[in-house]
Design a protein around this motif. Sequence first.
Motif, short mmCIF file in Angstrom:
data_model
loop_
_atom_site.label_atom_id
_atom_site.label_comp_id
_atom_site.label_asym_id
_atom_site.label_seq_id
_atom_site.Cartn_x
_atom_site.Cartn_y
_atom_site.Cartn_z
N ILE A 151 0.85 -1.19 0.00
CA ILE A 151 0.00 0.00 0.00
C ILE A 151 0.88 1.25 0.00
CG2 ILE A 151 -1.60 1.38 1.39
CD1 ILE A 151 -2.99 -1.19 2.22
N ALA A 152 1.91 1.26 0.84
CA ALA A 152 2.84 2.40 0.88
C ALA A 152 3.58 2.55 -0.45
CB ALA A 152 3.82 2.22 2.03
N MET A 153 4.03 1.43 -1.01
CA MET A 153 4.73 1.47 -2.29
C MET A 153 3.84 2.07 -3.38
SD MET A 153 6.52 -2.30 -2.07
CE MET A 153 7.10 -2.29 -3.77
N LEU A 154 2.60 1.65 -3.41
CA LEU A 154 1.67 2.16 -4.42
C LEU A 154 1.44 3.67 -4.27
CD1 LEU A 154 -0.89 -0.77 -4.28
CD2 LEU A 154 0.35 -0.09 -6.33
N LEU A 155 1.37 4.12 -3.02
CA LEU A 155 1.13 5.53 -2.76
C LEU A 155 2.27 6.39 -3.34
CD1 LEU A 155 -0.93 7.36 -1.25
CD2 LEU A 155 0.60 7.22 0.74
N PHE A 156 3.51 6.02 -3.03
CA PHE A 156 4.65 6.79 -3.53
C PHE A 156 4.78 6.65 -5.05
CE2 PHE A 156 5.72 6.74 0.93
CZ PHE A 156 6.35 7.95 1.13
N SER A 157 4.49 5.46 -5.57
CA SER A 157 4.56 5.25 -7.01
C SER A 157 3.55 6.13 -7.73
CB SER A 157 4.32 3.78 -7.34
OG SER A 157 4.29 3.57 -8.74
N MET A 158 2.35 6.28 -7.15
CA MET A 158 1.31 7.12 -7.75
C MET A 158 1.78 8.57 -7.83
SD MET A 158 -2.48 7.98 -6.25
CE MET A 158 -1.70 8.91 -4.91
N TRP A 159 2.35 9.08 -6.75
CA TRP A 159 2.82 10.46 -6.76
C TRP A 159 3.92 10.67 -7.80
CZ3 TRP A 159 3.07 10.06 -0.76
CH2 TRP A 159 1.81 10.35 -0.23
N GLU A 160 4.82 9.70 -7.91
CA GLU A 160 5.90 9.81 -8.89
C GLU A 160 5.35 9.75 -10.31
OE1 GLU A 160 8.76 6.82 -7.90
OE2 GLU A 160 9.28 7.74 -5.97
N GLN A 184 2.56 10.79 -11.22
CA GLN A 184 1.88 12.05 -11.47
C GLN A 184 2.86 13.20 -11.74
OE1 GLN A 184 -0.51 12.44 -7.92
NE2 GLN A 184 -2.15 11.09 -8.70
N GLY A 185 4.15 12.90 -11.69
CA GLY A 185 5.16 13.90 -12.00
C GLY A 185 5.74 14.63 -10.81
N MET A 186 5.45 14.17 -9.61
CA MET A 186 5.96 14.85 -8.42
C MET A 186 7.44 14.53 -8.25
SD MET A 186 4.29 14.79 -4.57
CE MET A 186 2.64 15.08 -5.25
N ALA A 187 8.26 15.55 -8.09
CA ALA A 187 9.70 15.37 -7.92
C ALA A 187 10.00 14.75 -6.55
CB ALA A 187 10.42 16.70 -8.07
N GLU A 188 11.18 14.10 -6.44
CA GLU A 188 11.53 13.41 -5.21
C GLU A 188 11.55 14.36 -4.01
OE1 GLU A 188 14.92 10.81 -5.47
OE2 GLU A 188 14.56 10.43 -7.60
N GLU A 189 12.21 15.53 -4.17
CA GLU A 189 12.29 16.47 -3.06
C GLU A 189 10.91 17.06 -2.72
OE1 GLU A 189 13.36 18.51 -6.95
OE2 GLU A 189 13.91 16.66 -5.90
N GLU A 190 10.04 17.12 -3.71
CA GLU A 190 8.69 17.61 -3.49
C GLU A 190 7.89 16.64 -2.64
OE1 GLU A 190 4.82 19.18 -6.10
OE2 GLU A 190 6.64 18.45 -7.10
N ILE A 191 8.12 15.34 -2.87
CA ILE A 191 7.39 14.32 -2.11
C ILE A 191 7.72 14.42 -0.64
CG2 ILE A 191 7.24 11.82 -1.71
CD1 ILE A 191 7.48 11.41 -4.71
N GLN A 199 -9.25 5.69 -5.49
CA GLN A 199 -9.86 6.84 -6.13
C GLN A 199 -8.95 7.51 -7.15
OE1 GLN A 199 -10.91 9.39 -2.86
NE2 GLN A 199 -12.41 7.95 -2.02
N ASN A 200 -7.64 7.29 -7.02
CA ASN A 200 -6.70 8.08 -7.80
C ASN A 200 -5.76 7.28 -8.70
OD1 ASN A 200 -6.90 11.09 -6.75
ND2 ASN A 200 -7.11 9.74 -4.96
N MET A 201 -5.84 5.94 -8.69
CA MET A 201 -4.98 5.16 -9.57
C MET A 201 -5.59 3.79 -9.84
SD MET A 201 -1.83 3.72 -7.14
CE MET A 201 -0.94 3.11 -8.56
N ASP A 202 -5.09 3.14 -10.87
CA ASP A 202 -5.50 1.77 -11.18
C ASP A 202 -4.57 0.83 -10.43
OD1 ASP A 202 -6.07 -0.72 -12.26
OD2 ASP A 202 -6.40 0.05 -14.28
#
Length: 541
Positions: free
Chosen positions: A343-352, A354-361, A400-403
């Motif tokens: 679940i945690a892996m999917l969350l960070f993968s989704m943000w990445e 979506q184009g979110m930079a590492e330092e932004e995360i 709600q936000n990813m497949d």
Amino acid sequence: MTKKLKQRYGVFWGMLLGMVLLVGCGRSPALDSPRPRETTTPSSVVTATIMAATPILSPSPTPSPTPITPTFTALPPSKTPFPPNSIQASIPQISIKYIASTEDEAMEVARGLNFVGRKYEDPSNMCGPLAFALLRDAGVIDKYINLHDVWLLNPEGDQQLLEDIFPRDKFEWFSFREQINKFDFEAFPLKTGDLLFLYAGHSGSFQHVLTVTRVDEEGRAYSVTNVNTVEGYIIEENLLYDPAEPSAGLFYRWTNRSFLMLGRTGFGGFDLWRPKSEFPQYPGDLTLAEEIDRVINFAGGEWHVLVKSIPEGTEASLSSDGILYTRLANSKIHVASAVKVPIAMLLFSMWEDQGMAEEEIVNYIQTNGPEGRTYDQLLRAMLVKSEETAAQVLYAYLQQNMDVDAKLTAWGMEDASLYYRKFSLNNIAHLFEILYRGEAVSFTSRDIILAYMAEYTSNDDLRIGAINGSLPDDYQIYNKRGSLKDPLIVGDAAIVENPHGPDYLIALFTFQGDNPSTYEKLEAAMGDVAQIIWKYISTLE
């Protein structure tokens, strides 16, 4: 039929044993014809034609056979040298110990397989357990397979069981509906280690399961299997077919009317499972296995275990390389709270994605989040304290936000279920490894997740954490436990980081199973197993 139903109707089967003994090893398929399923097409000119096998009504007793002496004599072994650890070399030698020249000797072999209980085990109904035992002993399939599960095997009803035993990354699956005496075995020859399920078909009286135990230099295939003879059921090496002589072998006998009273099969074709490697799929260290098994047998419960080194770089983590011990690691099980790592892996993968930079995360998880908490607070609650509410909030956000299923499939987890928390230990190992190597998410995201997994709590000295006191100061454990009281589940999965050599993956899960135990006993045993594993690993340094 599932294992649970087999147990429920064990008494009923006992009443029907006389009927089963006469009609052979396999049970009849359901009255509805099996659904066609996807198969692998061999590279040769033969194509697997998928047709529904002819359904068989409830069998009726077969009259006593006409005395016919078998004429299938084993030919001299092949002179072609095989690698000593190969399947071609090991199975012929292993099969010898199962040969029984009289029905009394065959009865002892059947009882020795312990697949249903001494009252019902018989050389006439042992074909499935015998065929799988040959592969088990050669390391082709998991050595901890329950032979009861493959007694009276039905490929259609036992599809998930077969997926567990013959994972498609390690085995080829074929299905042919041409009757066995008409099949072109020159174009598609059998190989040592093939397991076949023969369908009775329209003119047959029984199903049969066998393992090909030898193929000689002339292409003649053999099987050590149970057969009906004038002297009763015996176990011997039998010629299956001879490419140069169509009227020789069991495949000819089982489809020839001259042998009608001895039983007929193969008219509905056959399914076949073939190992992709010529070497055992389930290696491991025998000394380590003996010590682990001793603890497990005393503790009770049903155990699923995987211990392996983590390949470096981008090597395939689902390969058998580096396996030190494996026990039912391909079976899908409820992994309880261990599911919170993906679940945690999917969350960070989704943000990445979506184009979110590492330092932004790093900043985003500290300042944003649903339900009145930041993502950092939710992740810590989920991974460190194992809070279910936090897991549900994050999982709902993912849905709600990813497949979710598409991402799991991209990670090689198409057969896993996040919703039902059903994963095999091979699945868990693969997820932990691609996380650790920075292949599923960036190294920044990886480090954040691993930091949560490494954060110490009061229970971290239990289960795999029992080795904490023995680890050198520069070693690190990243783990996630999983527990339920009803149904009883005790589990832990961990990466042991070794700064001086290979890192290791340890996954231990146990359930109530057929050998009842208690939560406390299983948790204590898990700590003992972890210490045995660490003691062994430390000798490899």
